[in-house]
Design an enzyme around this catalytic site. Sequence first.
Site, PDB file in Angstrom:
ATOM      1  N   ASP A  68      62.036  59.674  50.740  1.00  0.00           N
ATOM      2  CA  ASP A  68      61.818  61.067  50.347  1.00  0.00           C
ATOM      3  C   ASP A  68      60.333  61.426  50.499  1.00  0.00           C
ATOM      4  O   ASP A  68      59.957  62.595  50.337  1.00  0.00           O
ATOM      5  CB  ASP A  68      62.333  61.349  48.925  1.00  0.00           C
ATOM      6  CG  ASP A  68      61.684  60.480  47.875  1.00  0.00           C
ATOM      7  OD1 ASP A  68      60.919  59.564  48.208  1.00  0.00           O
ATOM      8  OD2 ASP A  68      61.944  60.736  46.665  1.00  0.00           O
ATOM      9  N   SER A  69      59.497  60.449  50.895  1.00  0.00           N
ATOM     10  CA  SER A  69      58.127  60.756  51.313  1.00  0.00           C
ATOM     11  C   SER A  69      58.142  61.684  52.525  1.00  0.00           C
ATOM     12  O   SER A  69      57.082  62.197  52.912  1.00  0.00           O
ATOM     13  CB  SER A  69      57.355  59.465  51.625  1.00  0.00           C
ATOM     14  OG  SER A  69      58.073  58.652  52.528  1.00  0.00           O
ATOM     15  N   ASP A 107      66.628  57.223  50.910  1.00  0.00           N
ATOM     16  CA  ASP A 107      66.269  57.548  49.527  1.00  0.00           C
ATOM     17  C   ASP A 107      67.213  58.606  48.973  1.00  0.00           C
ATOM     18  O   ASP A 107      67.469  59.632  49.628  1.00  0.00           O
ATOM     19  CB  ASP A 107      64.855  58.142  49.487  1.00  0.00           C
ATOM     20  CG  ASP A 107      63.831  57.215  48.850  1.00  0.00           C
ATOM     21  OD1 ASP A 107      64.221  56.275  48.130  1.00  0.00           O
ATOM     22  OD2 ASP A 107      62.629  57.442  49.082  1.00  0.00           O
ATOM     23  N   LYS A 137      68.553  53.977  48.392  1.00  0.00           N
ATOM     24  CA  LYS A 137      67.553  53.574  47.405  1.00  0.00           C
ATOM     25  C   LYS A 137      67.449  54.657  46.348  1.00  0.00           C
ATOM     26  O   LYS A 137      67.560  55.847  46.670  1.00  0.00           O
ATOM     27  CB  LYS A 137      66.183  53.363  48.075  1.00  0.00           C
ATOM     28  CG  LYS A 137      65.080  52.940  47.105  1.00  0.00           C
ATOM     29  CD  LYS A 137      63.844  52.406  47.810  1.00  0.00           C
ATOM     30  CE  LYS A 137      62.921  53.466  48.343  1.00  0.00           C
ATOM     31  NZ  LYS A 137      62.413  54.410  47.329  1.00  0.00           N
ATOM     32  N   GLU A 139      65.258  55.672  42.508  1.00  0.00           N
ATOM     33  CA  GLU A 139      64.151  55.350  41.607  1.00  0.00           C
ATOM     34  C   GLU A 139      64.655  55.087  40.197  1.00  0.00           C
ATOM     35  O   GLU A 139      65.604  55.725  39.733  1.00  0.00           O
ATOM     36  CB  GLU A 139      63.127  56.500  41.591  1.00  0.00           C
ATOM     37  CG  GLU A 139      62.430  56.688  42.932  1.00  0.00           C
ATOM     38  CD  GLU A 139      61.311  57.737  42.871  1.00  0.00           C
ATOM     39  OE1 GLU A 139      61.011  58.279  41.782  1.00  0.00           O
ATOM     40  OE2 GLU A 139      60.736  58.016  43.950  1.00  0.00           O
ATOM     41  N   GLU A 206      56.288  49.541  43.192  1.00  0.00           N
ATOM     42  CA  GLU A 206      55.249  50.451  43.678  1.00  0.00           C
ATOM     43  C   GLU A 206      54.098  50.530  42.694  1.00  0.00           C
ATOM     44  O   GLU A 206      54.302  50.788  41.497  1.00  0.00           O
ATOM     45  CB  GLU A 206      55.828  51.854  43.937  1.00  0.00           C
ATOM     46  CG  GLU A 206      54.761  52.846  44.407  1.00  0.00           C
ATOM     47  CD  GLU A 206      55.281  54.094  45.105  1.00  0.00           C
ATOM     48  OE1 GLU A 206      56.510  54.219  45.298  1.00  0.00           O
ATOM     49  OE2 GLU A 206      54.445  54.943  45.462  1.00  0.00           O
TER      50      GLU A 206
HETATM   51  N1  MHF Z   1      51.973  59.554  52.801  1.00  0.00           N
HETATM   52  C1  MHF Z   1      52.457  59.067  51.659  1.00  0.00           C
HETATM   53  N2  MHF Z   1      52.255  57.773  51.357  1.00  0.00           N
HETATM   54  C2  MHF Z   1      52.733  57.245  50.194  1.00  0.00           C
HETATM   55  O1  MHF Z   1      52.533  56.026  49.972  1.00  0.00           O
HETATM   56  C3  MHF Z   1      53.467  58.090  49.323  1.00  0.00           C
HETATM   57  C4  MHF Z   1      53.664  59.430  49.678  1.00  0.00           C
HETATM   58  N3  MHF Z   1      53.141  59.910  50.836  1.00  0.00           N
HETATM   59  N4  MHF Z   1      54.366  60.307  48.898  1.00  0.00           N
HETATM   60  C5  MHF Z   1      55.092  59.773  47.767  1.00  0.00           C
HETATM   61  C6  MHF Z   1      54.350  58.695  47.122  1.00  0.00           C
HETATM   62  C7  MHF Z   1      53.061  59.079  46.438  1.00  0.00           C
HETATM   63  N5  MHF Z   1      52.311  57.855  46.511  1.00  0.00           N
HETATM   64  C8  MHF Z   1      51.009  57.654  46.030  1.00  0.00           C
HETATM   65  C9  MHF Z   1      50.082  58.658  46.081  1.00  0.00           C
HETATM   66  C10 MHF Z   1      48.774  58.444  45.622  1.00  0.00           C
HETATM   67  C11 MHF Z   1      48.418  57.199  45.105  1.00  0.00           C
HETATM   68  C12 MHF Z   1      47.023  56.964  44.617  1.00  0.00           C
HETATM   69  O2  MHF Z   1      46.150  57.759  44.846  1.00  0.00           O
HETATM   70  N6  MHF Z   1      46.793  55.825  43.945  1.00  0.00           N
HETATM   71  C13 MHF Z   1      45.455  55.357  43.546  1.00  0.00           C
HETATM   72  C14 MHF Z   1      45.514  54.496  42.307  1.00  0.00           C
HETATM   73  C15 MHF Z   1      45.324  55.281  41.047  1.00  0.00           C
HETATM   74  C16 MHF Z   1      44.861  54.443  39.924  1.00  0.00           C
HETATM   75  O3  MHF Z   1      43.874  53.674  40.147  1.00  0.00           O
HETATM   76  O4  MHF Z   1      45.453  54.521  38.846  1.00  0.00           O
HETATM   77  C17 MHF Z   1      44.876  54.457  44.651  1.00  0.00           C
HETATM   78  O5  MHF Z   1      43.663  54.470  44.845  1.00  0.00           O
HETATM   79  O6  MHF Z   1      45.678  53.727  45.278  1.00  0.00           O
HETATM   80  C18 MHF Z   1      49.361  56.199  45.071  1.00  0.00           C
HETATM   81  C19 MHF Z   1      50.664  56.418  45.539  1.00  0.00           C
HETATM   82  C20 MHF Z   1      53.047  56.853  47.266  1.00  0.00           C
HETATM   83  N7  MHF Z   1      53.954  57.643  48.080  1.00  0.00           N
HETATM   84  C1  KIV Z   2      57.073  54.449  49.805  1.00  0.00           C
HETATM   85  C2  KIV Z   2      58.537  54.195  49.737  1.00  0.00           C
HETATM   86  C3  KIV Z   2      58.882  53.023  48.873  1.00  0.00           C
HETATM   87  C4  KIV Z   2      59.324  55.415  49.362  1.00  0.00           C
HETATM   88  O1  KIV Z   2      60.010  55.484  48.370  1.00  0.00           O
HETATM   89  C5  KIV Z   2      59.259  56.587  50.266  1.00  0.00           C
HETATM   90  O2  KIV Z   2      58.690  56.482  51.367  1.00  0.00           O
HETATM   91  O3  KIV Z   2      59.784  57.624  49.871  1.00  0.00           O
HETATM   92 MG    MG Z   3      60.711  57.455  47.974  1.00  0.00          MG
END
Ligand code: MHF
Ligand code: KIV
Ligand code: MG
Length: 292
Positions: A68-69, A107, A137, A139, A206
């Site tokens: 769903d990304s 998803d 899948k 959540e 995740e």
């Molecule tokens: N392009 C894309 N990639 C992804 O991995 C993703 C999506 N979209 N959309 C749905 C979710 C959103 N996701 C995300 C988005 C942002 C962070 C993020 O900024 N995390 C911080 C950590 C924050 C903390 O330290 O508490 C990082 O720096 O990784 C993580 C997962 C993973 N998924």
């Molecule tokens: C990042 C993966 C695990 C996901 O759920 C997605 O792409 O939607």
């Molecule tokens: Mg997903």
Amino acid sequence: MTQHSPAQAPAKPERPGLYGGKSSRRVTVRDLAAAKRRGERWPMLTAYDAMTAAVFDEAGIPVLLVGDSMGNTALGYDSTVPVTLEQVTMLSAAVVRGTRRAMVVADLPFGSFQEGPRQALRSATHLVKEAGVGAVKLEGGERSADQIRLLVESGIPVMAHVGLTPQSVHAFGGHPVQGRGDEAAAQLLRDAKAVQDAGAFAVVLELVTAELAAEVTRGLAIPTVGIGAGPECDAQVLVWTDMAGMTDWPGGRSPRFVKQYGQLRAALGDAAKAFADDVVGGAYPAEEHSFH
Ligand SMILES: Nc1nc(=O)c2c([nH]1)NC[C@@H]1CN(c3ccc(C(=O)N[C@@H](CCC(=O)O)C(=O)O)cc3)CN21
Ligand SMILES: CC(C)C(=O)C(=O)O
Ligand SMILES: [Mg+2]
């Protein structure tokens, strides 16, 4: 040159395992279980269209996720929350048509399974019948166990997803790392056990600390698929546009777990500019591109 080896060593298959395996049949949940028993790691990527999926299938990626990304990547939303079951179904059908060997996992989007097991079964059945996916899948850990159990009993393989669950972005207030602190770690372990007990064939972890993900991976019989969950998971997944350097991150900063294995955004932009320059300058089409 003569070589006096007593017997030629039997030709060892270059990659005996899941990644790069040569069989043209689809990868199954049994293949993934066997890989865990062998201690073999495997890669998973997202895919949202037939052509990109075909590239990953030919590269030997054994599992493709129609995530769903797609909300963020293909559809231009700023989260996964608005994504609908019909959108996932249409793109999943394309990914199935574009692949021969990969297991295709779709998803279940936000709102398509939270009402309960019956809604989850209706949504998953739609994906299996209309798109032809091999698994779905969803959540949630303990909170989704009843849904997982009914789908598995009905013959639909389920990949679970615990830790950061982006469909709850409004409840989390962002994308914080999960499982920090004793209470949160204990809950994550309970969630992982609950989805295994409900019959999930694998579980995405995740944004979980590497230490906790390692503990979960050791404690489960089913494979763990990490994203931002350290190196000890049985498998790793990335959003393909992140992996290939295509994603345009807000503020230009990608999350810490992302590693770019290509510069597709720059490459595609350069190709578009070269085409545009040729059109404006009259260099394209040339004689060899013209009919008479
Ligand atoms: N392009 C894309 N990639 C992804 O991995 C993703 C999506 N979209 N959309 C749905 C979710 C959103 N996701 C995300 C988005 C942002 C962070 C993020 O900024 N995390 C911080 C950590 C924050 C903390 O330290 O508490 C990082 O720096 O990784 C993580 C997962 C993973 N998924
Ligand atoms: C990042 C993966 C695990 C996901 O759920 C997605 O792409 O939607
Ligand atoms: Mg997903």
